[in-house]
Every structure is written in structure tokens, then in C-alpha cells.
Scaffold this active site. Structure first.
Site, PDB file in Angstrom:
ATOM      1  N   LYS A  53      27.047 -20.903  45.022  1.00  0.00           N
ATOM      2  CA  LYS A  53      27.595 -21.998  44.219  1.00  0.00           C
ATOM      3  C   LYS A  53      28.623 -22.776  45.035  1.00  0.00           C
ATOM      4  CE  LYS A  53      29.810 -22.665  39.651  1.00  0.00           C
ATOM      5  NZ  LYS A  53      30.304 -21.942  38.456  1.00  0.00           N
ATOM      6  N   SER A 127      28.451 -23.326  34.294  1.00  0.00           N
ATOM      7  CA  SER A 127      28.527 -24.316  35.360  1.00  0.00           C
ATOM      8  C   SER A 127      27.706 -23.920  36.585  1.00  0.00           C
ATOM      9  CB  SER A 127      29.990 -24.517  35.776  1.00  0.00           C
ATOM     10  OG  SER A 127      30.571 -23.302  36.241  1.00  0.00           O
ATOM     11  N   SER A 151      29.817 -19.014  32.567  1.00  0.00           N
ATOM     12  CA  SER A 151      28.992 -19.729  33.538  1.00  0.00           C
ATOM     13  C   SER A 151      28.053 -18.834  34.326  1.00  0.00           C
ATOM     14  CB  SER A 151      29.882 -20.501  34.512  1.00  0.00           C
ATOM     15  OG  SER A 151      30.647 -21.467  33.822  1.00  0.00           O
TER      16      SER A 151
END
Length: 553
Positions: A53, A127, A151
Site C-alpha cells: 500500500k 482504504s 481498511s
């Protein structure tokens, strides 16, 4: 498959699926192939391909948090990334996310909304959207995300994959851009629990550079036990779900019961109320503390929804934050009371599967609903494992096993009951113990091990240098002694934390003692032995080969 072959397969898959919005930075194929060719084959994650990420540093690649104006290029990896690489994993790129990890939808990015892997008109969940989709599309073996409010779990649920959110601080945050620093956690996405466990074993562990890093306590449970107790919500607690989702959740509960878990309903209102504190209260000020100053100067470079949430948090008065921190402390106490007597809590992971259009029409309201069952977990210092649990309303449906801090292995064991997998080995430190009699499974003192969170690690056979006697004790138990004319004996190996072993030994009655037992493999393990004087008073039963065989004979 070799590391080079895995890399080639990953890049072929990237071309096949044509989802450019998954990536913010993708490494050059030739560079990655050269790295793969040098990977040692004996490493724990040797040759596995992963994605990171883009709020986690990868040395030499830009870190943007999905905000180009914020971008910088770190010289070194985040601690978690360095640990992955040292274990043989190969990073192929940085994935898209809700900007500054603020959101559960996966649409708040200048690089485009990350579409769901299976239903492209719907959200991927955020996210950690790009990381989850990269796993769900079969591009990478695993991916790292972060999880503050869900997330690392919501995207897992919406794709039918596994998402592990460990106890806060177990995985270091050095080199990770904070979202709400006290409540942030690095998370892992995989397609099964076994690989997730392998990755967690590599990345977890104390990092003295990280002020939030935590080590395992000396007394840590390494197993859920043979009949774990699991709390589930009352019907009122499931009210946010659709009828199909409630049915899917009920099926998951039924499968737990069928697997031997003891399930009871509890009122989860205190948990769901605590979840609202993250955004509806002053705790959101932590998000301003993370990147608020940057956004004050670069509001025009930010996603409007993200900027609105974070900048508004900068106007909250300090006394309101203090008030909400006190409310949070009360919620922790209430949660502890509500879950007393339970090993874990089972909840739906999220609510519904919105379309991209629905999120565009109501970005804050839809996002809020998605966090109904996830927002409280980090606030209350808990661990969670999200796993698939069938389908509902045309999309994957997922549930989360939630436990107290450091009961991560308990959550994994119960999650394995739901997925049908063999429960993976613990990633917390452990000590092996050989037992031969009353502490074996099915024997009267086995509970002394399971109540300490001990984990059955398999059957063992000693080297042919021991004798076994039946001692005149209550309950009956054997004594094992080393002997020049001994034989091989069968027993079991259990894993305990160091403190659990100490507690166990403190209650060990005479004439038992602890010593080194040599196995038929040549390895040694701690195990029960008996002093020769006491053994001489017992009946020799060596010829039976094991205590259960003698009892049965």
C-alpha cells in the site's frame, strides 16, 4: 514455481486484467526479474510476490499516500517491508488507496476509484483498496495494507479473501504514514489463513525505533482450545444487515457450532457506540495531527472529502478530545464486561456492497455505514481476522473474528473453523513440552494445558532409551525414566508461552520433574520425567509403548 516464474506470471496477470487504477507505482519488470533471480530458495517467503500500500515506504519508490503533492522518495524500506524482503518476498509495486488512508470505499484517489475485482460497478472497499484487489485478481501472493477503522478488513470482505488486523503495535509502523497514530495497524491480505500466518510470522516483532511497537506478553495464549466460546450479536445487533446478509451470518454461526464452538448471544451496543467515536467524536483529531498541517497548505491538491474530514478535525477543542478519550476508556471497560467468559466475538465484517454511484452521491454516509462493525476494534485495542463467509445480495459476504489484544492466535484458530482450514501454527514465541500421561488429549489433566492456552503440536516418539511405569497416584499417571535397556515411547508435544510453562511447572506434583527428552528424530524437547526411586515403586508398562495403550489393555 520459481521466483522468476512467479514474477513473470504476476506481470502477465497485470496485463490480462487491465486494472491500471490498482497501482500508483509499478516496478520495471527487468529490475524485478533480476532481483528474483538472486532470491535464496531456503527463506520463509522465498519468491513470493507482494504489493505494498502506498502509505508504506519502499526504498527507492515514491511514497504518495495517493496525494502527488505529498510525494517523497524514501532511501530505505519501512521495517515491515525490509522484513519481507529479508524473508525472500519480492515487491512489485505500490498500490492505490483512499487518500491518506482516510476512507473505507477505495474511491478517494486522484489515480481513480479502485473498482471491485468481481463487480466493477461496485466499490473495492478502502482504504487498502489496491492491495486487496491485487490479491483478489490473483496478481500477487499477498499484499500489505493498513487498518485504522477497517481498511484491512472491509476490502477483504468485499472480495472473499482473508484480512488480518493484528494487535496494535505487534507489526511495527516505522516507515508508515500515520492516519490516526494511536489506532493504526499494518494489515495483511491473502487468499488463505496459512499464508497470512507465514507473512505475520515474518513481519511481527518488536522495533525499538517505533514508539508504538509492542512485544508479545510472557503469558500469551497459543490456541483457542478444543471448544472455544464465541459471542455473537443479538438480533438487534444485526439490524444494519439485509435479510440475505443476516442469513449468511447465521450460516457462519451454525458452522462454528458444528465445528465444536460454544456460541452465545450478547448485546454489542457498547461496541457499536464506541465505533462512532472515531469519526463522530473528537478522536478524529488524530487525523489532523497526522497530515493536517500539510493539507492546510495544499487543500487544493487533496480529495475534497478527505480534506473536509481532516481539516474539520483541526478545529476541535482540546477539552472535547479529553472528554471523548474518557468515553473511550469507559467503552473499553464496558466491552470487557460484555465479553467476559468469551474467547472471541464474531461479527459481520461490513454492511452491504455499495455501487460507485452510491458512494459518489453520498460519500460520507456510505463510508460510515461500512465501518459499523469495524471502527471500534482498534479503539478498544483488539485484534481481528476477516474471512469469507459465503455470499449475500450478489456479492461476497465476510465475517470477522475479534479478540482481546494479543489473542491473535485465538482469532486465527476460530477463523480456521469457519474456512475449514487446518489452524496455522502460532507466530508468537513458544516453548515445546512433551507429555506422556494424564496431560494427553482426552486424559483428565489435559485441561491444565488448554486453560493456559497451550497448543497441541503433534504426536511424538522418543528415542529407544526410556522406560514407563504406572505410578500409584490419583489420578493415575505414568513415570518416564531414562534407561540403558529402554524402548521408544509415544506421547504428544504441546506449545506454551514461557510464562504459561512456568505457571504449569509451579503446580507440578512430586515425583514429576522436567528434563530433556530425546526424540526418535534426534531432536530434544522439554518433557516430564520421574525420579528413579519413585519409578522403582511403580509397575513397568514399557512394553505397551504408551499410556493410552496401557489404559486400554
Amino acid at each position: 514455481m520459481s521466483a522468476v516464474a512467479r514474477v513473470r506470471a504476476a506481470y502477465r496477470r497485470i496485463a490480462e486484467v487491465d486494472r491500471p487504477e490498482v497501482w500508483i507505482t509499478l516496478r520495471d519488470l527487468d529490475e524485478v526479474l533480476a532481483e528474483a533471480a538472486e532470491v535464496r530458495p531456503d527463506l520463509p517467503l522465498s519468491g513470493l510476490v507482494c504489493a505494498i500500500k502506498d502509505n508504506i515506504d519502499v526504498g527507492g519508490l515514491p511514497t504518495t499516500a495517493a496525494c502527488p503533492a505529498f510525494a517523497y522518495t524514501p532511501r530505505k524500506d519501512a521495517t515491515v517491508v525490509q522484513r519481507l524482503r529479508d524473508a525472500g518476498a519480492i515487491v512489485i509495486g505500490k498500490t492505490n488507496l483512499d487518500q491518506f488512508a482516510t476512507g473505507l470505499v477505495g474511491t478517494r484517489s486522484p489515480h481513480g476509484a479502485v473498482r471491485n475485482a468481481h463487480r466493477p460497478d461496485r466499490i473495492s472497499g478502502g482504504s487498502s483498496s489496491g492491495s486487496a484487489v491485487a490479491v483478489a485478481l490473483g496478481i500477487v501472493d499477498f499484499a500489505l495494507g493498513t487498518d485504522t477503522a477497517g481498511s484491512g478488513r472491509v476490502p477483504a470482505a468485499l472480495h472473499g479473501i482473508v484480512g488480518i488486523k493484528p494487535t496494535l503495535g505487534l507489526v511495527p509502523s516505522t516507515g508508515v504514514i500515520p492516519a490516526a497514530r494511536p489506532y493504526d495497524s499494518v494489515s495483511v491480505f491473502t487468499v488463505d489463513l496459512a499464508l497470512a500466518q507465514r507473512v505475520m510470522k515474518v513481519v511481527a516483532g518488536l522495533d525499538h525505533v517505533d514508539p508504538g511497537s509492542r512485544d508479545w506478553p510472557a503469558l500469551v495464549r497459543l490456541a483457542a482450545g478444543p471448544q472455544p466460546t464465541v459471542a455473537v450479536p443479538t438480533p438487534e445487533g444485526l439490524a444494519p444487515l439485509s435479510a440475505e446478509a443476516r442469513k449468511a451470518f447465521g450460516a457462519a454461526v451454525d458452522s462454528l457450532r458444528a465445528a465444536g464452538a460454544r456460541v452465545s448471544e450478547v448485546d454489542v451496543k457498547v461496541l457499536l457506540d464506541a465505533a462512532k467515536l472515531l469519526y463522530d467524536g473528537a478522536l478524529v483529531a488524530e487525523r489532523y495531527a497526522a497530515v493536517g498541517e500539510f493539507l492546510e497548505e495544499h487543500q487544493g491538491d487533496a480529495d475534497p472529502t478527505v480534506a473536509g474530514i481532516i481539516l474539520a478535525a483541526g478545529k476541535l477543542p482540546a477539552h472535547q478530545l479529553a472528554t471523548d478519550q474518557a468515553r473511550l476508556a469507559e467503552a473499553r471497560a464496558g466491552a470487557s464486561i460484555a465479553l467476559t467468559g468469551f474467547d472471541a466475538l464474531l461479527l459481520p465484517t461490513t454492511v452491504g456492497h455499495p455501487t460507485l454511484a452510491e458512494v459518489a452521491a453520498d460519500p460520507v454516509g456510505v463510508n460510515s455505514r461500512l465501518g459499523t462493525y469495524t471502527n471500534f476494534v482498534n479503539l478498544l485495542d483488539m485484534a481481528a481476522v476477516a474471512v469469507p463467509a459465503g455470499q449475500a445480495d450478489g456479492s461476497p459476504f465476510g465475517v470477522s473474528v475479534i479478540t482481546r489484544a494479543f489473542d491473535d492466535q485465538v482469532a486465527l484458530d476460530i477463523a480456521a473453523l469457519l474456512t475449514g482450514e487446518t489452524a496455522p501454527e502460532p507466530f508468537a514465541p513458544s516453548v515445546g513440552l512433551a507429555v506422556f500421561g494424564a496431560h494427553l488429549r482426552g486424559q483428565p489433566l489435559n485441561h491444565q494445558l488448554t486453560e493456559l492456552g497451550a497448543r497441541f503440536d503433534g504426536e511424538i516418539t522418543t528415542a529407544p532409551e526410556y522406560r514407563m511405569v504406572a505410578l500409584p497416584t490419583d489420578p493415575a499417571k505414568p513415570g518416564v525414566v531414562r534407561s540403558d535397556d529402554g524402548a521408544s515411547l509415544r506421547g504428544e508435544r504441546w506449545l506454551l508461552s514461557s510464562a504459561a510453562l512456568g505457571t504449569f511447572l509451579a503446580g507440578l506434583p512430586a515425583p514429576m520433574s522436567l528434563g530433556r527428552i530425546r526424540l526418535d528424530t534426534g531432536a530434544e524437547v522439554l518433557g516430564f520425567q520421574c525420579d528413579p526411586v519413585s519409578a522403582a515403586a511403580g509397575k513397568d508398562i514399557t512394553s505397551y509403548g504408551s499410556w493410552p495403550a496401557w489404559l486400554a489393555g
